[in-house]
Design a protein around this motif. Sequence first.
Motif, PDB file in Angstrom:
ATOM      1  N   VAL A 190      -7.753   3.693  -0.537  1.00  0.00           N
ATOM      2  CA  VAL A 190      -8.105   3.432   0.860  1.00  0.00           C
ATOM      3  C   VAL A 190      -7.985   4.704   1.680  1.00  0.00           C
ATOM      4  CG1 VAL A 190      -7.658   2.010   2.893  1.00  0.00           C
ATOM      5  CG2 VAL A 190      -7.213   1.082   0.614  1.00  0.00           C
ATOM      6  N   TYR A 236       0.868  -1.185   0.000  1.00  0.00           N
ATOM      7  CA  TYR A 236       0.000   0.000   0.000  1.00  0.00           C
ATOM      8  C   TYR A 236       0.899   1.228   0.000  1.00  0.00           C
ATOM      9  CZ  TYR A 236      -3.320   3.328   2.126  1.00  0.00           C
ATOM     10  OH  TYR A 236      -4.117   4.406   2.407  1.00  0.00           O
ATOM     11  N   ASP A 280      -8.194   5.293   5.511  1.00  0.00           N
ATOM     12  CA  ASP A 280      -8.289   4.649   6.824  1.00  0.00           C
ATOM     13  C   ASP A 280      -7.941   5.672   7.893  1.00  0.00           C
ATOM     14  OD1 ASP A 280      -8.120   3.214   9.132  1.00  0.00           O
ATOM     15  OD2 ASP A 280      -6.647   1.764   8.414  1.00  0.00           O
TER      16      ASP A 280
END
Length: 290
Positions: free
Chosen positions: A231, A204, A233
């Motif tokens: 993503v 990532y 988060d």
Amino acid sequence: VERMRQSLKEDDILNTTVNELRYALNTDRVIVYRFDDDWNGTIIAESVGAGWKKILGEKVQDPFREGLIERYRNGRVRAMNDIYAAGLTRCHRELLEGFQIRASVVAPILQNEKLIGLLCAHECGSSRKWEEEDVDLFTKLSSQLGFVLEQANLLQKQTRSAERSRLLNEIVDNMRQSLKEEDILNTTVSELRYALNTDRVIVYFFESNWTGTIVAESVALGWAKILGEKVNDPFREGLIDRYRNGRIRVMNDIYTENLTECHKDILEGFQIRASIVAPIIQNGDLIGLL
């Protein structure tokens, strides 16, 4: 003892012990019982004569054992010639009857000076006056069992460590065979998933606002592919400084971690039940996560 030492596998050591000891004592059943943290536990090895109840795998809650824990820690061996002449409570007798125990010898198994379980011999068909040499054999063998298990555990750790070192070198060598970033990342996730025998490995990469993209993935059949996913988060932000300092985050089970419902929902959305997360640092900067 020599036969116990012929294997590095705990199951083999335990099965050899119960089989050989039942033969040597000419008794109906020999078991190994392993403690849980609450001093209840499980019967993990058994040798039993024909016609008697098999109790391998049984979970046991024995409230009467708790008063003996300190004595077992100090090496006490307990011999009972007949449960009907031992001054037991009715409740205790019924517990033993449920396992077809009429007479028994129980010895502690100590590993690294920690009480991990009990070695037990059961006479099922009748009472038995255990001779001094029976108890002596039992005492010495239980002591050796703890030592052999300790040695096997140490050797297995050394073997695993050597195997991990070999795998690491092999993975790094394979990573270095290409100068292309994409090839390096794909080799890393594929080789690491194989080495860890896990369901998914990803890389990532962060963007400037600490959101990011999954840029490499190796995933087993049957699980969602998340390569290319963007993503966001919010729970990772509190960990950024720790990742910068090289922190590795290990989560064994999201349902036993102290996570918020929202955090659990995010992980469940990616089919994550357990994870290891490590920082990827390039030229001193945190650029992503493995």
